[in-house]
Motif scaffolding. Structure first.
Motif, short mmCIF file in Angstrom:
data_model
loop_
_atom_site.label_atom_id
_atom_site.label_comp_id
_atom_site.label_asym_id
_atom_site.label_seq_id
_atom_site.Cartn_x
_atom_site.Cartn_y
_atom_site.Cartn_z
N TYR A 225 67.32 11.77 75.40
CA TYR A 225 66.50 11.72 76.61
C TYR A 225 67.14 12.51 77.74
O TYR A 225 66.44 13.19 78.50
CB TYR A 225 66.30 10.26 77.03
CG TYR A 225 65.63 10.07 78.37
CD1 TYR A 225 64.41 10.66 78.65
CD2 TYR A 225 66.24 9.29 79.36
CE1 TYR A 225 63.79 10.49 79.89
CE2 TYR A 225 65.63 9.10 80.59
CZ TYR A 225 64.41 9.70 80.85
OH TYR A 225 63.80 9.52 82.07
N ASN B 164 52.98 7.25 62.05
CA ASN B 164 53.16 7.68 63.44
C ASN B 164 53.71 9.10 63.41
O ASN B 164 54.84 9.32 62.97
CB ASN B 164 54.12 6.74 64.17
CG ASN B 164 54.21 7.03 65.67
OD1 ASN B 164 54.18 8.17 66.09
ND2 ASN B 164 54.32 5.98 66.46
N PRO C 162 61.60 9.69 74.78
CA PRO C 162 61.09 9.77 73.40
C PRO C 162 60.66 8.41 72.83
O PRO C 162 59.62 8.32 72.18
CB PRO C 162 62.28 10.35 72.62
CG PRO C 162 63.02 11.17 73.63
CD PRO C 162 62.90 10.40 74.91
N GLN C 163 61.44 7.37 73.08
CA GLN C 163 61.08 6.05 72.54
C GLN C 163 59.80 5.52 73.18
O GLN C 163 58.99 4.87 72.51
CB GLN C 163 62.24 5.07 72.77
CG GLN C 163 63.54 5.47 72.09
CD GLN C 163 63.41 5.54 70.57
OE1 GLN C 163 62.61 4.82 69.98
NE2 GLN C 163 64.18 6.40 69.94
N GLY D 48 57.46 10.43 64.73
CA GLY D 48 58.74 10.01 64.17
C GLY D 48 59.88 10.93 64.56
O GLY D 48 61.03 10.49 64.72
N LYS E 166 62.27 10.08 67.56
CA LYS E 166 63.22 8.97 67.57
C LYS E 166 64.68 9.43 67.61
O LYS E 166 65.56 8.69 68.05
CB LYS E 166 62.98 8.07 66.35
CG LYS E 166 61.58 7.47 66.35
CD LYS E 166 61.30 6.66 65.11
CE LYS E 166 61.81 5.25 65.26
NZ LYS E 166 61.36 4.39 64.13
N ASN E 167 64.94 10.66 67.19
CA ASN E 167 66.31 11.16 67.19
C ASN E 167 66.59 12.14 68.33
O ASN E 167 67.69 12.71 68.40
CB ASN E 167 66.62 11.84 65.85
CG ASN E 167 66.60 10.85 64.69
OD1 ASN E 167 67.07 9.73 64.81
ND2 ASN E 167 66.03 11.28 63.57
N ASP F 114 51.92 4.55 68.86
CA ASP F 114 51.56 3.40 68.02
C ASP F 114 50.39 2.63 68.61
O ASP F 114 49.47 2.22 67.90
CB ASP F 114 52.76 2.46 67.88
CG ASP F 114 53.53 2.66 66.58
OD1 ASP F 114 53.00 3.35 65.66
OD2 ASP F 114 54.65 2.14 66.47
N TYR G 232 56.88 7.24 71.46
CA TYR G 232 56.68 6.73 70.10
C TYR G 232 55.91 5.42 70.15
O TYR G 232 54.94 5.22 69.39
CB TYR G 232 58.03 6.53 69.41
CG TYR G 232 57.90 6.10 67.95
CD1 TYR G 232 57.76 7.05 66.95
CD2 TYR G 232 57.90 4.75 67.61
CE1 TYR G 232 57.62 6.65 65.62
CE2 TYR G 232 57.76 4.35 66.29
CZ TYR G 232 57.63 5.30 65.30
OH TYR G 232 57.48 4.91 63.99
N ARG G 233 56.29 4.52 71.06
CA ARG G 233 55.59 3.24 71.20
C ARG G 233 54.16 3.45 71.69
O ARG G 233 53.22 2.78 71.24
CB ARG G 233 56.33 2.32 72.16
CG ARG G 233 57.71 1.89 71.68
CD ARG G 233 58.18 0.63 72.40
NE ARG G 233 58.00 0.71 73.84
CZ ARG G 233 58.89 1.25 74.68
NH1 ARG G 233 60.00 1.80 74.20
NH2 ARG G 233 58.67 1.28 75.97
#
Length: 268
Positions: free
Chosen positions: A151, A141, A188-189, A144, A147-148, A196, A192-193
Motif C-alpha cells: 500500500y 474474485n 489493495p485489501q 486476487g 492481495k500481495n 467481493d 479486494y473486499r
C-alpha cells in the motif's frame, strides 16, 4: 448552499464533504449546463472522466466523486452496497440535486442503477458503462492479484519497485503522504473486499426502474453479449451500444465513448 454555476466549463474544482467525519472528495468540472454525476469503478478516481467532461461541455456539468477509499476520499471499514449508496445520497444532498442523471463505470454503474432502484425519484436517466447485473456468482474474485501489493513505501521509487508488474497501471496516480512517504490511491485489501461485496445477482435492481438508460458494452469487456441483450429486453427504456474496446472503454476508445454518451444525452 451550493452554487452550481460557480465554475467555468472545463475548470475542475476539487471540493469535499464530511460524512460522519469521513472525507468524500469530488471534482466539479464546471459550467452552467445540466448536472451529470459520474461514478468511477474500482482502482480508479473521479479524474478519469476529465476527457468526457471536456467533450460534453458546456451543455453538461460533470461532477465526479472519488468513491470511498479511492483517490482523495478517506478509507472506511465499510465497502458494502448500502455504504456506497449512502455516500451518493449524501453527495446529491450536499449539491442540492433533487434529481440528476447518473453515469457509472463498472462498480460505479452498479452503484448507479442500485441507487436508482432505491431512489427512483432522484434519477432521471442512467448511463451504465460495463456494469453487469450478474457477476461473481461462482465465488471468484478477479482482484486476487491485489492481495500481495504494497500500500505504501518510504519513497516513490520503492513503492514502484514493490508494485512490480502492476506499477505501470498506477505509477502516475501515486500519492505523497505528509511525512514524505508514498502510497497507492486505494488500499489493495479494501478493494479486494469491495469487489467481493459488489458481486451478486442484481437483476431486480436493474429492472426496478424504467427511466431512459444507455448500456455501453465493450466488445472485449466483462458483460457477456447474451447478458447485455437480456438487459435491454428486460428493462423498458433501455438502449445499448457496443464499442470496440475492453472493460476500460472510456480510456480505450475515449472519443467514441464520449460521442455515445453525448448522443444519448441529446435525446433527454
Amino acid at each position: 448552499m451550493t452554487d452550481l454555476t460557480a465554475t467555468e466549463p472545463g475548470t475542475a474544482i476539487r471540493s469535499e464533504l464530511s460524512i460522519n467525519g469521513r472525507r468524500l472528495s469530488y471534482l466539479d468540472f464546471g459550467g452552467t449546463g445540466r448536472p451529470l454525476v459520474a461514478l468511477h469503478g474500482h482502482l480508479s478516481e473521479g479524474a478519469t472522466f476529465a476527457h468526457l467532461a471536456a467533450s460534453l461541455g458546456p451543455e453538461w456539468r460533470l461532477i465526479a466523486p472519488d468513491q470511498r477509499g479511492q483517490g482523495e476520499s478517506d478509507r472506511t471499514p465499510d465497502y458494502s452496497r448500502e455504504g456506497y449508496l449512502a455516500d451518493l445520497a449524501a453527495l446529491l444532498d450536499h449539491l442540492e440535486l433533487k434529481e440528476t442523471i447518473l453515469l457509472g463505470h463498472s462498480l460505479g454503474a452498479i452503484n448507479a442503477y442500485q441507487f436508482a432502484a432505491r431512489h427512483p425519484e432522484r434519477v432521471s436517466a442512467l448511463v451504465n458503462v460495463e456494469g453487469p447485473v450478474s457477476l461473481g456468482l461462482d465465488g471468484s474474485n478477479p482482484f486476487g492479484f491485489l492481495k500481495n501489493l504494497p500500500y505504501e513505501a518510504p519513497t516513490r521509487e520503492a513503492l514502484i519497485e514493490g508494485l512490480g508488474p502492476a506499477a505501470p497501471f498506477f505509477a502516475d496516480r501515486l500519492r505523497e503522504n505528509a511525512d514524505g512517504s508514498w502510497r497507492l490511491p486505494f488500499h489493495p485489501q479494501d478493494m479486494y473486499r469491495s469487489e467481493d461485496q459488489v458481486h451478486g445477482d442484481h437483476w431486480a435492481d436493474w429492472t426496478a426502474t424504467s427511466c431512459p438508460a444507455l448500456l455501453i458494452r465493450g466488445t472485449k469487456g466483462v458483460i457477456p453479449a447474451e447478458q447485455a441483450a437480456a438487459m435491454v429486453d428486460r428493462r423498458p427504456g433501455t438502449v445499448a451500444i457496443e464499442l470496440d474496446a475492453d472493460h476500460l472503454v472510456y480510456t480505450a476508445a475515449p472519443d467514441a465513448f464520449a460521442t455515445a454518451v453525448r448522443d444519448f444525452l441529446d435525446t433527454l
